[in-house]
Design a protein around this motif. Structure first.
Motif, short mmCIF file in Angstrom:
data_model
loop_
_atom_site.label_atom_id
_atom_site.label_comp_id
_atom_site.label_asym_id
_atom_site.label_seq_id
_atom_site.Cartn_x
_atom_site.Cartn_y
_atom_site.Cartn_z
N HIS A 1 0.46 -1.19 -0.26
CA HIS A 1 0.00 0.24 -0.05
C HIS A 1 0.54 1.68 0.20
O HIS A 1 0.97 2.73 0.03
CB HIS A 1 -0.97 0.39 1.26
N GLN B 1 0.18 6.22 -0.99
CA GLN B 1 -1.11 6.72 -0.95
C GLN B 1 -0.59 7.77 -0.23
O GLN B 1 -0.17 8.31 0.41
CB GLN B 1 -1.86 5.41 0.18
N TRP B 2 -2.19 8.78 -0.08
CA TRP B 2 -2.27 10.29 -0.05
C TRP B 2 -2.72 10.13 1.58
O TRP B 2 -3.71 9.45 2.57
CB TRP B 2 -3.76 10.77 -0.65
N ASN C 1 -5.10 11.52 4.27
CA ASN C 1 -6.85 11.51 4.04
C ASN C 1 -6.98 12.41 5.06
O ASN C 1 -6.19 13.31 5.53
CB ASN C 1 -7.04 10.19 4.47
N SER D 1 -4.91 9.08 8.55
CA SER D 1 -4.44 8.03 8.04
C SER D 1 -4.13 8.10 6.77
O SER D 1 -3.97 9.06 5.85
CB SER D 1 -5.40 6.65 8.30
N ARG D 2 -4.51 6.98 6.43
CA ARG D 2 -3.59 7.49 4.06
C ARG D 2 -5.21 6.59 3.46
O ARG D 2 -6.01 5.76 4.52
CB ARG D 2 -2.76 5.78 4.03
N THR D 3 -5.13 6.90 2.29
CA THR D 3 -6.53 6.30 1.83
C THR D 3 -5.26 6.41 0.17
O THR D 3 -4.88 7.16 -0.39
CB THR D 3 -7.54 7.81 1.77
N SER D 4 -6.29 5.90 -0.52
CA SER D 4 -5.94 5.46 -2.21
C SER D 4 -6.82 5.94 -2.94
O SER D 4 -6.28 6.53 -4.59
CB SER D 4 -5.38 3.86 -2.96
N ILE D 5 -7.79 6.51 -2.55
CA ILE D 5 -8.94 7.21 -3.01
C ILE D 5 -8.65 8.93 -3.38
O ILE D 5 -8.75 10.02 -2.29
CB ILE D 5 -10.16 7.09 -3.14
N ASN E 1 -10.97 11.58 -1.73
CA ASN E 1 -10.52 11.45 -0.46
C ASN E 1 -9.48 12.29 0.63
O ASN E 1 -9.18 12.28 1.87
CB ASN E 1 -11.10 9.82 0.28
N ALA E 2 -8.54 12.36 -0.52
CA ALA E 2 -7.28 12.95 0.24
C ALA E 2 -6.89 14.51 1.06
O ALA E 2 -8.17 15.65 0.85
CB ALA E 2 -6.14 13.11 -0.46
#
Length: 345
Positions: free
Chosen positions: A242, A245-246, A248, A257-261, A264-265
């Motif tokens: 992972h 990732q951005w 969030n 935390s993190r997001t791949s979308i 939602n960054a």
């Protein structure tokens, strides 16, 4: 788009004289005007003709016999058409009527006609196009501020200010570590949230790439007024999964935390401070500790837009395997005065 066809079987009960036929509208789909006492049972609707002459009783029963359609009343209960289950009957006698799916509106103009389009869009006569607000223009399917203007915190567009002769020293596409005033570095902990702490088996510093868009177009200056996104190039502790990732947009106590979308960054703002520091805040909200803890996680504070946390940002290689890393620093000086070695041998 024409989504259903009205093909009712019609039964008219009369007491005297010959009744008028119910008023009908035919733009986009066939629609009948009904009385307030209309009652729907299954695929059948029973109502009194609103145009019935005084002293007459004009009861009508109409059936939607097209597969999957049911009688559907308009919001004001004055018109009905045969629509598919879940659709709404939208429109008016002055414009047009149509059966629209959830999340859609009947939009358009007398010149272009009327069509069901997703909410926030309009019909231009050929297709549904997004409508833009706050002075923005539609470019490549996105609402953006016109050339020569910038987007402000409230989403409106304003004329660009004359660029300052001073630079933050930060650029998009480059990578940095964030070191707190006590020497701890911001990074991912094994619980999936970001803290400033010491490296350990459960805490690992982050290598953060600064971006202004999802593709992270490089070489753009990062200013305090810019909407900035932060990508952690490292992955899970122990496995590296992972990665990239951005950070969030968790707010009001929820831990970042993190997001791949990308949608939602988190939207950050980084402001240069004296003595080599930068303060990490948010574009519209502030950034602060999430909990009263010795090593607190971070959160966006929607009600305190000026809150930020100071860090020392140190440029580090985004790609550890690149030979160009030999040119990042001057020999013998590993902390200050980075030098650009492009074109030098």
């Amino acid at each position: 788009m024409k989504t259903s066809t009205l093909t009712p079987g019609l039964v008219t009960l009369l007491l005297q004289a010959i009744p008028l036929y119910a008023r009908v509208y035919e733009k986009n789909i066939l629609v009948y005007e009904v009385s307030p006492d209309a009652k729907i049972t299954g695929q059948e609707i029973r109502y009194s003709d609103p145009d019935c002459r005084p002293g007459m009783r004009c009861t009508r029963i109409e059936v939607c016999d097209a597969a999957g359609t049911v009688p559907t009343l308009s919001e004001d209960k004055r018109h009905f058409a045969c629509c598919y289950n879940g659709q709404r009957l939208l429109g008016s006698p002055e414009t047009a009527f149509d059966c629209c799916a959830p999340g859609h509106d009947l939009v358009g103009s007398p010149q272009a006609g009327y069509h069901c389009c997703a909410t926030g869009s309009t019909w231009d006569g050929q297709q549904c196009v997004q409508t833009c607000k706050n002075g923005k223009q539609l470019v490549n399917g996105k609402c953006v501020c016109p050339e020569g203007t910038i987007e402000t915190a409230d989403g409106s567009c304003q004329t660009k200010r004359t660029p300052s002769h001073c630079s933050s020293g930060l650029e998009t596409g480059k990578c940095y570590t964030f070191t707190a005033e006590n020497g701890d570095r911001l990074g991912l902990r094994s619980d999936g949230y970001y803290y400033a702490g010491r490296d350990s088996a459960v805490q690992r510093y982050g290598k953060f790439q600064l971006c202004k868009d999802e593709t992270c177009t490089p070489g753009q200056a990062i200013n305090p007024s810019d909407k900035t996104y932060i990508k952690d190039l490292y992955g899970d502790i122990g496995t590296g999964a992972h990665h990239g990732q951005w950070l969030n947009n968790a707010q009001n106590g929820a831990h970042i935390s993190r997001t791949s979308i990308f949608a939602n960054a988190g939207q950050f703002s980084i402001s240069k401070w004296p003595c080599g520091k930068y303060c990490l805040g948010g574009f519209t909200a502030g950034i602060g500790p999430a909990c009263p803890d010795a090593s607190p996680a971070l959160t966006f504070y929607s009600q305190d837009p000026q809150m930020c946390i100071p860090f020392v940002l140190t440029e580090v290689p985004c790609d550890l395997k690149s030979d160009a890393n030999n040119c990042i620093w001057k020999n013998g000086d590993q902390c200050c005065n980075p030098v650009d070695c492009a074109g030098k041998h």
